[in-house]
Design an enzyme around this catalytic site. Structure first.
Site, short mmCIF file in Angstrom:
data_model
loop_
_atom_site.label_atom_id
_atom_site.label_comp_id
_atom_site.label_asym_id
_atom_site.label_seq_id
_atom_site.Cartn_x
_atom_site.Cartn_y
_atom_site.Cartn_z
N HIS A 161 0.86 -1.19 0.00
CA HIS A 161 0.00 0.00 0.00
C HIS A 161 0.89 1.24 0.00
O HIS A 161 2.09 1.14 0.29
CB HIS A 161 -0.92 0.02 1.23
CG HIS A 161 -0.15 0.09 2.51
ND1 HIS A 161 0.35 -1.04 3.15
CD2 HIS A 161 0.26 1.15 3.26
CE1 HIS A 161 1.01 -0.66 4.24
NE2 HIS A 161 0.97 0.65 4.31
N HIS B 59 6.13 6.20 -0.71
CA HIS B 59 6.83 4.97 -1.07
C HIS B 59 5.97 3.77 -0.71
O HIS B 59 5.01 3.89 0.04
CB HIS B 59 8.18 4.87 -0.34
CG HIS B 59 8.01 4.72 1.14
ND1 HIS B 59 7.74 5.80 1.97
CD2 HIS B 59 8.04 3.62 1.94
CE1 HIS B 59 7.62 5.37 3.21
NE2 HIS B 59 7.80 4.05 3.22
#
Length: 176
Positions: free
Chosen positions: A38, A122
């Site tokens: 995610h 990220h």
């Protein structure tokens, strides 16, 4: 009930598949399970049911416009010193930054302290458990040109996370 909370963007299965190809060639890494990939917009920390209700109320009012993202490049945290987290980066996106700021504002309204560091979007690929630095350098050289397919972001989610001996397990509490 006590929750460990964060707000994140889910990734489509095709992009998760592309990321999973990066998760190899290093032995002493606890790789993130593909279904747990995610993009964290904001880590919140501990909170109770009342905070969850407040967050849901504030986050549901945001209604961001859909936008597209591309994941690009790899790296590690911390940026200086011995690496302990391997990640895939995100191509710069003004819409993502705007969503991050709006989420941060909604959290602040609910009493959550502002993030003390710069937003560095990220996807965590894995956590190192003692890999030699030169092996990580070789992995980075081999994955630096990574670029995912473009994908649409139409929603974001409030998650709770439970830490286990095999890593964190994430459960979606609400979608916006």
């Amino acid at each position: 009930m006590d929750y460990r909370l964060f707000v994140a963007i889910d990734l489509p299965d095709a992009v998760r598949d592309e990321l999973s190809v990066l998760c190899r060639h290093l032995e002493r890494v606890r790789w993130t399970p593909q279904d747990q990939f995610h993009l964290t917009l904001r880590f919140i920390g501990r909170g109770d049911g009342a905070l969850v209700r407040d967050l849901c109320e504030q986050l549901s009012s945001l209604e961001p416009d859909p936008f597209s993202l591309i994941l690009a490049g790899t790296g590690y945290f911390p940026p200086r010193g011995m690496p302990n987290i391997l990640w895939a980066g995100v191509q710069p996106s003004d819409q993502l930054k705007k969503l991050y700021r709006r989420v941060d504002e909604a959290l602040f309204y609910c009493g959550v302290k502002r993030e003390g560091r710069k937003f560095a979007p990220h996807i965590t690929l894995g956590r190192l458990t003692g890999e030699p630095h030169d092996a990580v350098g070789e992995w980075l050289a081999g994955t630096a040109s990574f670029r995912s397919s473009s994908f649409d972001v139409r929603s974001f989610h409030l998650y709770t996370s439970r830490l286990t001996s095999r890593g964190a397990l994430h459960t979606k509490l609400a979608s916006f």
